[in-house]
Design a protein around this motif. Sequence first.
Motif: not given
Length: 314
Positions: A192-204
């Motif tokens: 397992e690796k901690v990864v970046e979760h980014r806010a949604r930029k487009y759409g829903i």
Amino acid sequence: MNISIIVPLFNEDESLRELSDWITKVMKENNFTYEVIMIDDGSTDKSWDVIQDIAKINTNFKGIKFQRNYGKSAALNEGFKAAIGEVIITMDADMQDSPDEVPELYKMIMVEGFDLVSGWKKKRYDNKLTKNLPSKLFNAAARRSSGIKLHDFNCGLKAYRKKVIKSIEVYGEMHRYIPVLAKWAGFKNIGEKVVEHRARKYGITKFGWERFINGFLDLGTISFISRFGKRPMHFFGLYGSLCFLVGFISSIYLIVLKLIHPNVGLTNSPLFFIALTAMVIGMQLFLAGFIGELIARNSADRNVYLIEKKLGID
């Protein structure tokens, strides 16, 4: 080829060009040989047109277009069949997964020797009530049931050794349980690796509450199949036999009681109906359930999907 990146998508035409540029940048910076397979899961927007435009500019990008929406598991399964890289990485098309994670994921597979590495979105930007809480409950149940200590089974960002994805079959809604399928297939070195979760930029978001209900139902299915898929009689036979035995012993008791007390009416006792019901249910578990499970597991068209077009894939 070093890496195959598989991107399942549904109505994500706004994000695809930016995502493709980002992936290309990361691949060039690390001198990876690569392919990117974008699977259009029956989009109703211009996603396929965008994929075609991207492929004209960069031939490392390929595409598969379904005639209709089949779901993420179907898209991943077709992508797995087409992939030729030594390491296969899956990511979502909404740009909430970062391509910058790819080099480290590749290293964990090729250098550190993991068979599968699952991303963990430790810090999330989703709605806490509608996504975070149900996700935590789902992951806790999955960990307990499978014995795999992952924090985020449903993270779309994962890396696989090629042998893993060629050894498993993803169908229905089982994409959430690929680590379980891998473990079931004999690949136990799961990281397992901690990864970046980014806010949604487009759409829903394309997922609602129903995915969590389906997730728990699928958890029961995969738990059963992983334990009893090759030996269903151990489940149906055990509980069917126990149920039948309860009914049979109850029937013997009633018969003996009738012999001792001839005036006692057998059918007037609730135990008579309990015994009869238990024997019938026992036989059904022993026969119908066993046969039905065998039919489901050996269905010839379980993983057949209508593909309208392919781009750059034989």
